[in-house]
Design a protein around this motif. Structure first.
Motif, PDB file in Angstrom:
ATOM      1  N   GLY A   3       5.345  13.233   7.572  1.00 17.20           N
ATOM      2  CA  GLY A   3       4.863  12.896   8.907  1.00 17.20           C
ATOM      3  C   GLY A   3       4.133  11.567   8.912  1.00 17.20           C
ATOM      4  O   GLY A   3       4.024  10.916   9.953  1.00 17.20           O
ATOM      5  N   TYR A   4       3.619  11.179   7.760  1.00 14.67           N
ATOM      6  CA  TYR A   4       2.942   9.889   7.616  1.00 14.67           C
ATOM      7  C   TYR A   4       3.903   8.756   7.977  1.00 14.67           C
ATOM      8  O   TYR A   4       3.492   7.736   8.512  1.00 14.67           O
ATOM      9  CB  TYR A   4       2.433   9.758   6.188  1.00 14.67           C
ATOM     10  CG  TYR A   4       1.330   8.751   5.975  1.00 14.67           C
ATOM     11  CD1 TYR A   4       0.237   8.673   6.828  1.00 14.67           C
ATOM     12  CD2 TYR A   4       1.361   7.887   4.891  1.00 14.67           C
ATOM     13  CE1 TYR A   4      -0.789   7.766   6.615  1.00 14.67           C
ATOM     14  CE2 TYR A   4       0.343   6.982   4.661  1.00 14.67           C
ATOM     15  CZ  TYR A   4      -0.729   6.923   5.529  1.00 14.67           C
ATOM     16  OH  TYR A   4      -1.746   6.015   5.306  1.00 14.67           O
ATOM     17  N   CYS A   5       5.170   8.963   7.704  1.00 16.95           N
ATOM     18  CA  CYS A   5       6.186   7.952   8.001  1.00 16.95           C
ATOM     19  C   CYS A   5       6.349   7.746   9.503  1.00 16.95           C
ATOM     20  O   CYS A   5       6.902   6.729   9.933  1.00 16.95           O
ATOM     21  CB  CYS A   5       7.526   8.343   7.387  1.00 16.95           C
ATOM     22  SG  CYS A   5       7.467   8.535   5.597  1.00 16.95           S
ATOM     23  N   ASP A   6       5.902   8.698  10.318  1.00 16.04           N
ATOM     24  CA  ASP A   6       6.020   8.589  11.773  1.00 16.04           C
ATOM     25  C   ASP A   6       4.937   7.710  12.379  1.00 16.04           C
ATOM     26  O   ASP A   6       5.215   6.920  13.264  1.00 16.04           O
ATOM     27  CB  ASP A   6       5.950   9.976  12.428  1.00 16.04           C
ATOM     28  CG  ASP A   6       7.140  10.845  12.086  1.00 16.04           C
ATOM     29  OD1 ASP A   6       8.237  10.289  11.873  1.00 16.04           O
ATOM     30  OD2 ASP A   6       6.963  12.075  12.019  1.00 16.04           O
ATOM     31  N   TYR A   7       3.709   7.878  11.910  1.00 17.16           N
ATOM     32  CA  TYR A   7       2.629   7.163  12.587  1.00 17.16           C
ATOM     33  C   TYR A   7       2.014   6.014  11.794  1.00 17.16           C
ATOM     34  O   TYR A   7       1.337   5.161  12.364  1.00 17.16           O
ATOM     35  CB  TYR A   7       1.526   8.135  13.033  1.00 17.16           C
ATOM     36  CG  TYR A   7       0.691   8.730  11.939  1.00 17.16           C
ATOM     37  CD1 TYR A   7      -0.440   8.081  11.460  1.00 17.16           C
ATOM     38  CD2 TYR A   7       1.012   9.962  11.388  1.00 17.16           C
ATOM     39  CE1 TYR A   7      -1.216   8.633  10.464  1.00 17.16           C
ATOM     40  CE2 TYR A   7       0.235  10.527  10.388  1.00 17.16           C
ATOM     41  CZ  TYR A   7      -0.875   9.862   9.942  1.00 17.16           C
ATOM     42  OH  TYR A   7      -1.634  10.421   8.951  1.00 17.16           O
ATOM     43  N   ALA A   8       2.227   5.948  10.492  1.00 13.52           N
ATOM     44  CA  ALA A   8       1.597   4.896   9.693  1.00 13.52           C
ATOM     45  C   ALA A   8       2.177   3.502   9.942  1.00 13.52           C
ATOM     46  O   ALA A   8       1.410   2.551  10.086  1.00 13.52           O
ATOM     47  CB  ALA A   8       1.681   5.246   8.211  1.00 13.52           C
ATOM     48  N   PRO A   9       3.521   3.338   9.994  1.00  8.05           N
ATOM     49  CA  PRO A   9       4.056   1.985  10.168  1.00  8.05           C
ATOM     50  C   PRO A   9       3.503   1.304  11.431  1.00  8.05           C
ATOM     51  O   PRO A   9       3.476   1.888  12.504  1.00  8.05           O
ATOM     52  CB  PRO A   9       5.563   2.212  10.274  1.00  8.05           C
ATOM     53  CG  PRO A   9       5.787   3.463   9.483  1.00  8.05           C
ATOM     54  CD  PRO A   9       4.585   4.322   9.794  1.00  8.05           C
ATOM     55  N   GLY A  10       3.012   0.103  11.226  1.00  7.77           N
ATOM     56  CA  GLY A  10       2.470  -0.676  12.329  1.00  7.77           C
ATOM     57  C   GLY A  10       0.983  -0.456  12.573  1.00  7.77           C
ATOM     58  O   GLY A  10       0.342  -1.249  13.254  1.00  7.77           O
ATOM     59  N   HIS A  11       0.405   0.602  12.030  1.00  2.00           N
ATOM     60  CA  HIS A  11      -1.028   0.854  12.173  1.00  2.00           C
ATOM     61  C   HIS A  11      -1.785  -0.147  11.298  1.00  2.00           C
ATOM     62  O   HIS A  11      -1.369  -0.419  10.168  1.00  2.00           O
ATOM     63  CB  HIS A  11      -1.336   2.296  11.757  1.00  2.00           C
ATOM     64  CG  HIS A  11      -2.748   2.707  12.020  1.00  2.00           C
ATOM     65  ND1 HIS A  11      -3.784   2.387  11.167  1.00  2.00           N
ATOM     66  CD2 HIS A  11      -3.287   3.412  13.045  1.00  2.00           C
ATOM     67  CE1 HIS A  11      -4.913   2.878  11.655  1.00  2.00           C
ATOM     68  NE2 HIS A  11      -4.633   3.513  12.791  1.00  2.00           N
ATOM     69  N   PRO A  12      -2.896  -0.703  11.781  1.00  2.00           N
ATOM     70  CA  PRO A  12      -3.594  -1.737  10.999  1.00  2.00           C
ATOM     71  C   PRO A  12      -4.113  -1.278   9.634  1.00  2.00           C
ATOM     72  O   PRO A  12      -4.171  -2.087   8.710  1.00  2.00           O
ATOM     73  CB  PRO A  12      -4.756  -2.159  11.903  1.00  2.00           C
ATOM     74  CG  PRO A  12      -4.849  -1.148  12.980  1.00  2.00           C
ATOM     75  CD  PRO A  12      -3.529  -0.456  13.077  1.00  2.00           C
ATOM     76  N   LEU A  13      -4.476  -0.019   9.485  1.00  2.00           N
ATOM     77  CA  LEU A  13      -4.948   0.478   8.180  1.00  2.00           C
ATOM     78  C   LEU A  13      -3.873   1.278   7.456  1.00  2.00           C
ATOM     79  O   LEU A  13      -3.605   1.049   6.284  1.00  2.00           O
ATOM     80  CB  LEU A  13      -6.188   1.363   8.362  1.00  2.00           C
ATOM     81  CG  LEU A  13      -7.444   0.647   8.815  1.00  2.00           C
ATOM     82  CD1 LEU A  13      -8.531   1.646   9.181  1.00  2.00           C
ATOM     83  CD2 LEU A  13      -7.939  -0.285   7.730  1.00  2.00           C
ATOM     84  N   HIS A  14      -3.292   2.237   8.147  1.00  2.00           N
ATOM     85  CA  HIS A  14      -2.286   3.092   7.516  1.00  2.00           C
ATOM     86  C   HIS A  14      -1.005   2.328   7.176  1.00  2.00           C
ATOM     87  O   HIS A  14      -0.379   2.618   6.158  1.00  2.00           O
ATOM     88  CB  HIS A  14      -1.932   4.279   8.425  1.00  2.00           C
ATOM     89  CG  HIS A  14      -3.032   5.258   8.591  1.00  2.00           C
ATOM     90  ND1 HIS A  14      -3.419   6.123   7.590  1.00  2.00           N
ATOM     91  CD2 HIS A  14      -3.843   5.522   9.652  1.00  2.00           C
ATOM     92  CE1 HIS A  14      -4.406   6.879   8.023  1.00  2.00           C
ATOM     93  NE2 HIS A  14      -4.696   6.539   9.270  1.00  2.00           N
ATOM     94  N   GLY A  15      -0.621   1.392   8.021  1.00  2.00           N
ATOM     95  CA  GLY A  15       0.643   0.663   7.822  1.00  2.00           C
ATOM     96  C   GLY A  15       0.754  -0.003   6.463  1.00  2.00           C
ATOM     97  O   GLY A  15       1.686   0.277   5.704  1.00  2.00           O
TER      98      GLY A  15
END
Length: 188
Positions: A3-15
């Motif tokens: 699920g990390y692959c859904d929201y992390a990309p593009g996030h300033p920290l998670h990405g």
């Protein structure tokens, strides 16, 4: 944690973490120790909180130098418990110091932390599963329950599940030479 692959990309920290660190093998002792400290401190909190405090942890724990942290005494413990730049939890601070001492002992028994992980990748000729890893970690380290151990190992490529096969990072990991440990173990 696909699920990390859904929201992390593009996030300033998670990405950046998702794209360049999560699931990628690490060998350097300080990097392995950092990941262990961060995962322990994440317990009960969000990963975003830990990523926001990451630099604070780096400064507070002397760049994650194992020998320095292993030698911490009451003065350093008090300093850490007063440092708003990290998670101020006595059990987590004590675990970091104790675990640094364990990592030191792994140099003698296995040649280092990475070598210890590699030596335990297989169990009875098959890839060690999460349950077996958790049992080993609980026996070896402090404050390493099931989720902490799982995330630590997935974050370093020792357990599968960090990225979905459709995630572009999964393809990057599969092209690494050598590939992440779980991919090597799965191949036999």
């Amino acid at each position: 944690m696909s699920g990390y692959c859904d929201y992390a990309p593009g996030h300033p920290l998670h990405g950046p973490y998702h794209d360049r660190e999560y699931g990628f093998p690490q060998r350097a002792e300080a990097e392995l120790f950092e990941r262990l400290i961060l995962e322990i401190n994440q317990a009960g909190l969000s990963w975003e909180t830990i990523l926001r405090k990451r630099e604070g942890f780096r400064l507070a724990y002397d760049g994650f130098d194992v020998d320095t942290v292993a030698a911490y005494g009451d003065t350093e413990r008090g300093r850490l418990l007063a440092d708003a730049g990290i998670i101020r939890n006595r059990l987590k601070v004590d675990a970091a110091i104790h675990n640094a001492q364990i990592v030191q002992s792994l140099r003698d028994s296995h040649g280092g932390f990475a070598q210890w992980l590699d030596a335990h990748l297989l169990l009875d000729g098959r890839a060690r599963d999460k349950t077996a890893w958790v049992k080993l970690f609980k026996k070896t380290f402090r404050f390493t329950g099931g989720e902490i151990t799982n995330e630590f190992l997935m974050s370093l490529g020792y357990l599968p599940g960090g990225h979905r096969e459709s995630c572009p990072v999964y393809a990057k990991l599969a092209k690494l030479r050598p590939p992440p440990p779980w991919m090597r173990a799965a191949k036999g």
